[in-house]
Design a protein around this motif. Structure first.
Motif, PDB file in Angstrom:
ATOM      1  N   ARG B 227       0.824  -1.201   0.000  1.00  0.00           N
ATOM      2  CA  ARG B 227       0.000   0.000   0.000  1.00  0.00           C
ATOM      3  C   ARG B 227       0.867   1.264   0.000  1.00  0.00           C
ATOM      4  NH1 ARG B 227      -3.630  -2.744  -1.013  1.00  0.00           N
ATOM      5  NH2 ARG B 227      -5.677  -2.988  -0.037  1.00  0.00           N
ATOM      6  N   LEU B 228       1.956   1.180   0.746  1.00  0.00           N
ATOM      7  CA  LEU B 228       2.781   2.375   0.937  1.00  0.00           C
ATOM      8  C   LEU B 228       3.734   2.606  -0.230  1.00  0.00           C
ATOM      9  CD1 LEU B 228       2.656   4.220   3.397  1.00  0.00           C
ATOM     10  CD2 LEU B 228       4.592   2.981   4.363  1.00  0.00           C
ATOM     11  N   ASN B 229       4.331   1.513  -0.722  1.00  0.00           N
ATOM     12  CA  ASN B 229       5.409   1.673  -1.697  1.00  0.00           C
ATOM     13  C   ASN B 229       5.117   1.039  -3.048  1.00  0.00           C
ATOM     14  OD1 ASN B 229       7.053   2.984   0.260  1.00  0.00           O
ATOM     15  ND2 ASN B 229       7.513   0.979   1.142  1.00  0.00           N
ATOM     16  N   GLY B 230       3.995   0.377  -3.160  1.00  0.00           N
ATOM     17  CA  GLY B 230       3.606  -0.149  -4.463  1.00  0.00           C
ATOM     18  C   GLY B 230       4.145  -1.539  -4.761  1.00  0.00           C
ATOM     19  N   TYR B 231       3.474  -2.170  -5.715  1.00  0.00           N
ATOM     20  CA  TYR B 231       3.786  -3.545  -6.089  1.00  0.00           C
ATOM     21  C   TYR B 231       5.207  -3.703  -6.600  1.00  0.00           C
ATOM     22  CZ  TYR B 231       3.639  -7.786  -9.003  1.00  0.00           C
ATOM     23  OH  TYR B 231       3.916  -8.982  -9.588  1.00  0.00           O
ATOM     24  N   ASP B 232       5.614  -2.812  -7.509  1.00  0.00           N
ATOM     25  CA  ASP B 232       6.929  -2.986  -8.136  1.00  0.00           C
ATOM     26  C   ASP B 232       8.051  -2.936  -7.105  1.00  0.00           C
ATOM     27  OD1 ASP B 232       5.842  -3.291 -10.623  1.00  0.00           O
ATOM     28  OD2 ASP B 232       5.895  -1.138 -11.074  1.00  0.00           O
ATOM     29  N   PHE B 233       7.967  -1.935  -6.229  1.00  0.00           N
ATOM     30  CA  PHE B 233       9.007  -1.830  -5.212  1.00  0.00           C
ATOM     31  C   PHE B 233       9.007  -3.076  -4.323  1.00  0.00           C
ATOM     32  CE2 PHE B 233      10.369  -0.746  -0.898  1.00  0.00           C
ATOM     33  CZ  PHE B 233      11.643  -0.284  -1.153  1.00  0.00           C
ATOM     34  N   GLU B 236      10.564  -6.022  -6.094  1.00  0.00           N
ATOM     35  CA  GLU B 236      12.015  -5.815  -6.267  1.00  0.00           C
ATOM     36  C   GLU B 236      12.742  -5.956  -4.937  1.00  0.00           C
ATOM     37  OE1 GLU B 236      11.421  -2.815 -10.037  1.00  0.00           O
ATOM     38  OE2 GLU B 236      12.601  -2.108  -8.338  1.00  0.00           O
ATOM     39  N   LEU B 237      12.112  -5.470  -3.876  1.00  0.00           N
ATOM     40  CA  LEU B 237      12.723  -5.594  -2.552  1.00  0.00           C
ATOM     41  C   LEU B 237      12.888  -7.057  -2.169  1.00  0.00           C
ATOM     42  CD1 LEU B 237      13.567  -4.079   0.096  1.00  0.00           C
ATOM     43  CD2 LEU B 237      11.212  -4.387   0.853  1.00  0.00           C
ATOM     44  N   LEU B 238      11.852  -7.831  -2.423  1.00  0.00           N
ATOM     45  CA  LEU B 238      11.876  -9.232  -2.011  1.00  0.00           C
ATOM     46  C   LEU B 238      12.819 -10.073  -2.870  1.00  0.00           C
ATOM     47  CD1 LEU B 238       9.703  -8.478  -0.070  1.00  0.00           C
ATOM     48  CD2 LEU B 238       8.306 -10.366  -0.889  1.00  0.00           C
ATOM     49  N   THR B 239      13.169  -9.566  -4.042  1.00  0.00           N
ATOM     50  CA  THR B 239      14.086 -10.337  -4.885  1.00  0.00           C
ATOM     51  C   THR B 239      15.463  -9.680  -4.952  1.00  0.00           C
ATOM     52  OG1 THR B 239      13.098  -9.185  -6.772  1.00  0.00           O
ATOM     53  CG2 THR B 239      12.341 -11.423  -6.332  1.00  0.00           C
TER      54      THR B 239
END
Lengths: 308, 450, 323
Positions: B227-233, B236-239
């Motif tokens: 919700r805060l940083n969006g799907y793409d972020f 990318e963070l998790l990978t």
């Protein structure tokens, strides 16, 4: 403390110090028995009552309903059966192998007596986690013939293997138990057999008996007390094993009861009363063995720790 | 049930007389036999001969819950009557299945097995431990919405899984509790916080949590970060393409810290089931969880009283994504199953069968937390709750699979992110940057993914 | 102990056989036939082979794998070798290693300073001729027969935050005042140690009781007649005489501490304050993480630490007897 020297008078008069000592011991015993008693108490109470009046409260209903639910839902009988399938051959084989080695190293002089004894004893002392990674690989890559199965109810006990491997098989669990525990049994039995004069073996040899016969007919009968003690101890240890079957068994419903507990929490033991019932059920067999065979148990332990 | 293969069974006439079950055998003989048997087993280094019975499919299933097991048995029965083929289920409890999946697939796995889409499916496809099933997918893909077509593909573009069920993560509550206190479903963050405050005043635990197993808290991290940083972020963070030290991650933790005062104490020592039970017992007001928590609502009327709302908006541009965790469960075909080397057709017929709505409903009826994925599913049997669950997923523009399905397992696991989140939750008001540094350090020391 | 044959008539010593055996003053048997020798060879050889294959082979293999980045898939090749990288990561970067070492040391310290001395104390108290000593002994020994997994369950009923006995009996179950015995990483290790000690104390008690029974009563009687107090008798006479058993008890304590696994695993898979070397090994390598090489490096560290008590033990119990 008045007179009670060892070997002296059995019942000393109750001096204040005695009273204090008994007070301390009784308090400790209370502390010691409490967790178990609490488990039994919780297991006899329905969950709804615990929720209603809190877990520390006087009993309204006490019944076996938690036991019945756990017994049926979690299919506990099968896990006991799994345990038996592993433990009975496990204990028998460990004792046979250990007695054979102990016989060979105590009744004959070999160049490598001490090293053999050390390898077995030290192997038993290693933390199992040290060897688990390669052992796991070994189990996944050792081919074992599948020779059908013995079916009991809906359960099927594979003869040797049902997937052509050592992994996920009763025989694999039995094997690692046998090898691991042979270490301890060898140590105990060799200490025991050292007290048997080599004269016996020597004269039997002179009389023309072969080595196998001497082991079976002469030495083993003499070791009966030690074997009985070890059998009691090993039964309990193998029953209590958590780790081997946790890692080397894939199918949860093939696991012996102790390892199976890991997955029952949350899944079948959905509240603490059922968890208590499960814990008590899992604890009953070793406690029964202990009550019936306490002497053997203690002797087995002390034979191992002290010399001879 | 342990015997995975009927066809492999060999009748040995001598077994009846020599097995230790026969009490007529003397003790000595038993010992001898036992010794001989185990030695023979050890020495025999030849593989057994495996002849698969025609039309039998074996399936490794992690549906170990009693209700789910019943559902799978119903599927097996329906498969038999529909195709004449037999489905042999090998049920393994959920945790073990996950812990030992790699050795299972490298050993002698079943023909097909239950698994998760996302990183975890692609991982085993990359390792060559799954069989591509593009032809099956071609036959059944008309029965799936477009959204599933990416979820079933491996990194090589081939199809490796048939989606069989899915479920949303959302905020669950009891309707009766909300009615009794005239609570309103919050749609904004402020509303949510106000609701929590009110619940606290009313003597409820506002948000239940049972995080002993470490992963339940990951669901809340996912949704706040989305919700805060969006799907793409988030992805990318998790990978590893974004850093855990990023100020955007700090913002996520700070936001989360506004919610943590409303958690129960003792959450780190209780399981998710115990956490959910406090909602069942009306001691707690809400819980952020997956639809499969409905299995805890087993008392009379409990399930009808269960409702949920999507996690509220946070007032960012990403609210519009309506993103949420909606993990898809798939069935995959193994590579090393001995049966498959001879014949793939029975296994494929099962995958086709399981791709039908009517088949998936059989599991769903027993385990109402698993929504069928097939388009032709007869939705008339859906409860309002289930209809709503399917709806919020189709409303979502972005769908994630869940933290531990979207990230690598050595990062997400017990001695990894699960521990870090427990550390965060213990002192949520502390400055998160130090902990973020640890997360990044931990990521950096992991080996490159092959 | 039962069957020792005390009479020692002249040994049939036959002047044959050579080698190491002769130097110990014992001669080989010339009466051994070929069949006997084969039987003996198999009797020792088969178990020994099993022991080497299933225990010592894997031990050595662990060391080799620890120098690779193998992930458990396929074969290990030369390309997998990565030198001491795993150890570097382990000692300098891996965040869970030093906590695990610390937890194992705390385990050792708690057992060594609390549980083992308590077991010894109980043994000393129960060694006297007091009424009901057998019953006391049985009660203290009872938990020893239970597995640590079951012990974990039994104590979860004490520790559970909302429904456990402790928090309910001492009203600690209200939000804000709750003690989360198993979830708070500052105290859960201690909570687990109390549970594990419940079992360990009885074990030590039995071992020590056996030692105490072997002390010659005449020693104590003599000291008592000389006017020594009970405490003096124990510390000046009994304790020194029991040096061998003391060493064994220290070693048993150390080995039990290093082996700790079951109870941490059943409570939370060894995380959040319950990290141990043993659980790190399985969590890293026998799990989806599949960091097999790295997990092996942890196993090697555990092996090296374990060898200390094992070697002490062996050197104590295997001293060749000279009669």
């Amino acid at each position: 403390m008045t007179v009670a020297l060892p070997g002296g008078i059995v019942s000393a008069p109750l001096s204040p110090r005695r009273v204090l000592l008994h007070g301390f011991l009784i308090a400790m015993c209370g502390l010691w028995l409490f967790p178990l008693a609490w488990a039994v108490y919780s297991s006899l109470r329905p969950f709804s009552e615990t929720i209603h009046s809190g877990s520390v409260s006087l009993p309204g209903t006490l019944d076996l309903s938690n036991y019945i639910t756990v017994w049926n839902d979690a299919e506990l009988p099968y896990y006991y059966l799994n345990t038996l399938v592993v433990v009975i051959p496990g204990v028998a084989l460990a004792l046979i192998l250990a007695s054979v080695i102990a016989f060979a190293v105590t009744q004959f002089s070999w160049r490598f007596n001490l090293i053999v004894l050390m390898l077995f004893t030290a192997g038993n002392l290693l933390p199992p986690q040290v060897i688990i990674i390669p052992l796991y690989w070994l189990y996944l890559h050792t081919p074992i013939p599948s020779l059908g199965s013995i079916d009991i109810g809906t359960f099927s006990f594979a003869i040797f293997s049902d997937n052509d491997l050592l992994y996920d098989q009763y025989i694999g669990i039995i094997l690692i138990h046998v090898v691991f525990q042979t270490g301890f049994c060898t140590f105990v039995l060799s200490n025991y057999m050292k007290t048997i004069s080599r004269e016996l073996t020597e004269s039997a040899l002179v009389d023309g008996a072969n080595v196998f016969h001497i082991w079976w007919r002469v030495i083993l009968p003499l070791c009966r007390p030690a074997l009985a003690a070890l059998a009691t101890l090993e039964f309990t240890w193998m029953y209590n094993d958590f780790f081997w079957a946790l890692i080397l068994m894939f199918h949860g419903d093939k696991r012996p009861i102790t390892s199976a507990l890991n997955n029952m929490q949350g899944q079948f033991f959905t509240n603490y009363n059922m968890l208590a019932a499960g814990a008590v059920l899992a604890a009953i067999p070793p406690i029964l063995v202990f009550i019936l065979l306490q002497k053997q148990f203690v002797r087995g332990l002390t034979l191992g720790a002290t010399k001879g | 049930m342990a015997d995975s293969n009927n066809g492999r069974r060999v009748d040995l006439p001598f077994l009846d007389t020599t097995l230790p079950f026969d009490l007529a055998v003397s003790r000595r003989d038993m010992l001898k036999i036992g010794g001989a048997m185990s030695l023979a087993a050890f020495i025999a280094a030849c593989g057994g001969s495996a002849t698969p019975a025609g039309g039998t499919v074996t399936m490794g299933s992690n549906h170990s819950d009693a209700a789910e097991k019943r559902g799978m048995d119903a599927i097996a029965a329906a498969f038999k009557s529909s195709t004449g083929n037999t489905l042999k289920l090998n049920t393994v409890d959920h945790n073990t299945f996950q812990d030992q999946i790699s050795s299972y697939l490298q050993g002698t796995p079943d023909d097909v097995f239950t698994w998760f889409s996302g990183h975890r499916m692609r991982f085993f496809a990359d390792k060559g431990l799954a069989t591509p099933i593009d032809d099956v997918w071609d036959k059944v893909k008309g029965n799936y919405t477009e959204a599933f077509s990416t979820a079933v593909k491996g990194n090589d573009g081939h199809v490796y899984g048939i989606p069989v069920d899915y479920y949303p993560w959302a905020v669950f509550y009891r309707k009766s509790v909300f009615q009794a206190h005239s609570y309103k479903v919050p749609t904004s963050w402020d509303d949510l916080i106000k609701l929590c405050q009110q619940m606290k005043k009313d003597g409820l635990t506002p948000i239940a949590l049972g995080d002993k197993d470490g992963w339940p808290a990951q669901g809340t991290f996912d949704i706040i970060n989305l919700r805060l940083n969006g799907y793409d972020f988030h992805i990318e963070l998790l990978t590893g393409k974004q850093k855990w030290t990023d100020p955007r991650v700090t913002a996520t933790y700070k936001k989360w810290a506004e919610l943590t005062p409303y958690y129960p104490s003792g959450f780190a020592g209780t399981t998710w089931q115990q956490g959910a039970d406090t909602v069942v017992q009306k001691k707690a007001g809400m819980i952020v969880f997956g639809l499969f928590l409905s299995q805890e609502f087993s008392g009379p009327g409990d399930l009808d009283d269960l409702d949920f709302f999507p996690f509220p908006d946070l007032g960012t541009q990403y609210d519009a994504e309506k993103a949420l965790d909606a993990p898809i469960d798939v069935v995959m075909m193994s590579k090393k199953s001995p049966n498959l080397s001879k014949d793939l057709s029975a296994a494929k017929s099962f995958l086709e069968f399981y791709a039908k709505g009517s088949s998936q409903l059989l599991l769903f009826k027993n385990a109402p937390g698993f929504i069928p994925t097939a388009t032709d599913t007869d939705k008339s049997s859906f409860s309002p709750l289930q209809t709503k669950a399917a709806q919020i997923i189709s409303n979502a523009k972005r769908i994630t699979q869940f933290f531990d399905r979207d990230s690598r397992p050595d990062f997400a696991g017990a001695n990894g992110m699960q521990s870090f989140l427990l550390t965060f939750l213990r002192q949520p008001q502390a400055d998160p940057t130090q902990l973020q540094g640890k997360m990044q350090q931990f990521w950096d020391q992991l080996p490159q993914e092959a | 102990m039962g069957n020792s044959t005390t009479a020692a008539p002249a040994r049939k010593q036959e002047a044959s056989g050579a080698g190491a055996a002769a130097s110990r003053g014992r001669k080989r048997y010339s009466v051994l036939t070929g069949v006997d020798k084969w039987q003996l060879f198999l009797m020792v050889g088969i178990p020994l082979a099993l022991d080497l294959i299933l225990i010592w082979g894997p031990t050595v293999a662990s060391v080799f794998i620890s120098f690779t980045n193998w992930n458990g898939y396929g074969q290990i090749t030369a390309a997998n070798v990565n030198g001491i990288k795993n150890y570097q990561v382990l000692f300098t970067q891996y965040l869970f290693f030093w906590p695990a070492v610390r937890h194992n040391l705390i385990w050792l310290a708690f057992f060594g300073l609390v549980a083992t001395p308590l077991g010894m104390l109980l043994a000393v108290l129960l060694d006297r001729e007091i009424r009901g000593t057998r019953i006391y002994q049985s009660i203290f020994f009872l938990p020893v027969v239970l597995s640590l997994a079951v012990v974990g369950f039994i104590w979860e009923l004490q520790y559970a935050p909302t429904e456990g006995f402790i928090n309910n009996f001492f009203p600690l179950n209200r939000t804000g005042h709750m003690i989360d015995w198993l979830g708070d990483p500052n105290i859960n290790l201690l909570a687990v140690l109390v549970a594990a000690s419940w079992r360990h104390v009885g074990y030590i008690m039995v071992l020590y009781l056996a030692g105490l029974k072997s002390v010659d009563p005449a020693l104590r009687e003599a000291a008592a007649i000389d006017g020594a107090t009970e405490r003096q008798i124990f510390f000046r006479i009994v304790f020194p005489v029991l040096a061998p058993i003391n060493v064994i008890i220290v070693v048993v304590t150390a080995i039990e501490s290093l082996r700790a696994f079951d109870i941490a695993y059943i409570i939370n898979h060894g995380k959040n304050g319950l990290e141990l070397l043993s659980t790190l090994i399985t969590n890293n390598s026998i799990s989806e993480a599949s960091l097999v090489g790295f997990g092996s490096a942890i196993a090697v560290v555990l092996l090296l630490i374990s060898l200390v008590p094992i070697v002490i033990y062996l050197s104590r119990v295997m001293r060749p007897e000279r009669s």
